[in-house]
Scaffold this motif. Structure first.
Motif, short mmCIF file in Angstrom:
data_model
loop_
_atom_site.label_atom_id
_atom_site.label_comp_id
_atom_site.label_asym_id
_atom_site.label_seq_id
_atom_site.Cartn_x
_atom_site.Cartn_y
_atom_site.Cartn_z
N ASP A 131 0.83 -1.20 0.00
CA ASP A 131 0.00 0.00 0.00
C ASP A 131 0.87 1.26 0.00
O ASP A 131 0.53 2.26 -0.63
CB ASP A 131 -0.91 0.00 1.23
CG ASP A 131 -1.85 -1.19 1.24
OD1 ASP A 131 -2.72 -1.26 0.36
OD2 ASP A 131 -1.70 -2.05 2.13
N GLY A 132 1.99 1.21 0.73
CA GLY A 132 2.91 2.34 0.73
C GLY A 132 3.51 2.60 -0.64
O GLY A 132 3.70 3.75 -1.04
N HIS A 133 3.79 1.51 -1.37
CA HIS A 133 4.32 1.65 -2.73
C HIS A 133 3.26 2.24 -3.66
O HIS A 133 3.55 3.13 -4.48
CB HIS A 133 4.79 0.30 -3.25
CG HIS A 133 5.20 0.30 -4.68
ND1 HIS A 133 6.19 1.12 -5.18
CD2 HIS A 133 4.71 -0.40 -5.75
CE1 HIS A 133 6.32 0.92 -6.48
NE2 HIS A 133 5.43 0.01 -6.85
N VAL A 134 2.02 1.74 -3.56
CA VAL A 134 0.93 2.29 -4.38
C VAL A 134 0.78 3.79 -4.13
O VAL A 134 0.60 4.58 -5.07
CB VAL A 134 -0.40 1.56 -4.07
CG1 VAL A 134 -1.58 2.29 -4.70
CG2 VAL A 134 -0.34 0.13 -4.58
N SER A 135 0.89 4.20 -2.87
CA SER A 135 0.79 5.62 -2.52
C SER A 135 1.88 6.43 -3.21
O SER A 135 1.61 7.53 -3.73
CB SER A 135 0.88 5.78 -1.00
OG SER A 135 0.88 7.14 -0.63
#
Length: 389
Positions: A364-368
């Protein structure tokens, strides 16, 4: 007696103690160490916080074999290096956002965490409000119908004056984006979690309202006092390159559309995250400053106001609420809920490569990071940009 999971926290600014307070509410976890640059300062902070061990160098903390989990609560520019070292030390890691300073770095961290098999989390805590669990279940059970539109904002005022200053304003330490990366990331993560959709395209307009700010010659805290408190302060002029405001059109992967606005210069708005879902049957509106309420809109009958109460929640959402109706769970509770989900995953011995996490992960941090970079590119090129993961 069950052995407690032992944790350490790197960084003791605003968010580090917030992590500590949240973790202390879990009976099966113990924070045994904090790290802060300089041993004297670390000792002082550990004493203030009532933590037994203090490290003036976080690398010494990583060598402590008793510590199972490390919280990375440092400024943005330190996240990638420290996260990398935590993983390579074989510790589970819970990082503040942004996960890194670029999507290349966040992609590398995700791959590294998977390689070492550590449990990885990012503190996107807004999805952990009980009402967000309820709304997510309502969407899954098709109570709103097909979600056609999602729109909202995240507004603050702590950088309203040109004399307001903080390290987040500096591109070197805060990153190329500020308002979008700092608070817009929370909006995007919460909306994607609730709807189950992914933001696939963006069209963005960013604005630096104060292209020059006055930096206090003496130290300024993140959320310091009013303009009057700074009347006698001495300043130096600093050029600012990161945005105070952003307006973003979005397209989701299923073809539905939306928009959001973020601002850190909106007087009177303290932490005003809000959004509305418009479905083919009903609408739903939520704002973080009144987290126990969910407005539900109808076409053919009176609108409703759902209150956070386990007796009123859908069955699968009930475990997310921890107090009786009328006992509002607020921002600190959302952080505690994040910690509860993260540490329960570890406690139950789940495999991060096989078991689905019910908290935000490095993925999720990467998607952000990918969404943020697409927004920056869209603003620069003045066109729709695809989010590239």
């Amino acid at each position: 007696m069950e052995k407690k999971i032992k944790a350490g926290i790197i960084g003791t600014g605003f968010i580090g103690p917030a992590h500590l307070e949240a973790v202390r509410r879990l009976e099966f976890v113990e924070v045994i160490a904090v790290a802060r640059r300089g041993q004297e300062r670390a000792d002082q902070k550990a004493e203030e916080l009532g933590v037994p061990l203090a490290y003036g160098d976080y690398r010494e903390m990583l060598r402590n074999p008793d510590i199972d989990v490390i919280h990375n609560c440092t400024p943005n520019h330190l996240h990638v290096q420290i996260n990398r070292e935590i993983i390579e030390a074989g510790k589970h890691v819970l990082s503040e956002k942004p996960l890194a300073m670029s999507s290349d770095e966040s992609r590398e961290l995700l791959a590294l965490a998977r390689k070492h098999g550590v449990v990885h989390g990012v503190n996107f805590n807004y999805r952990q409000f009980p009402m967000m669990k309820q709304l997510s279940e309502m969407v899954k059970q098709n109570e709103l119908g097909r979600i056609n539109m999602v729109h909202g904002s995240y507004l603050q005022d702590w950088l309203l004056y040109e004399t307001d200053y903080n390290w987040r304003l500096e591109e070197k330490t805060g990153g190329r984006s500020r308002a979008v990366a700092d608070i817009g990331s929370h909006w995007c993560d919460t909306v994607q979690y609730v709807t189950g959709k992914k933001i696939s395209q963006v069209f963005a307009d960013l604005w630096t309202v104060h292209p020059n700010r006055k930096k206090p010659v003496s130290h300024a805290d993140t959320f310091s006092g009013s303009d009057e408190d700074q009347a006698d302060e001495e300043y130096e002029d600093i050029p600012i390159h990161t945005e105070d405001y952003a307006s973003v059109l979005i397209r989701f992967d299923d073809g539905s559309k939306g928009s959001f606005t973020v601002s850190q210069v909106s007087a009177g708005r303290k932490n005003a995250l809000s959004f509305e879902l418009n479905g083919t049957c009903k609408s739903a509106y939520w704002k973080q400053e009144e987290p126990a309420k969910l407005w539900i809109g109808h076409r053919d009958r009176s609108n409703e106001l759902l209150m956070a109460d386990p007796a009123l929640f859908l069955k699968k959402a009930r475990p997310s609420i921890h107090h009786p109706g009328g006992h509002t769970e607020g921002w600190p509770d959302s952080v505690k809920n994040m910690m509860l989900k993260y540490y329960t995953f570890i406690r139950e011995g789940k495999d991060p490569l096989k078991d689905k996490a019910n908290f935000a992960t490095f993925e999720d941090g990467h998607v952000s990071m990918c969404i943020m970079e697409a927004i920056l590119k869209s603003h620069k090129e003045e066109r729709w940009v695809q989010v590239q993961e």
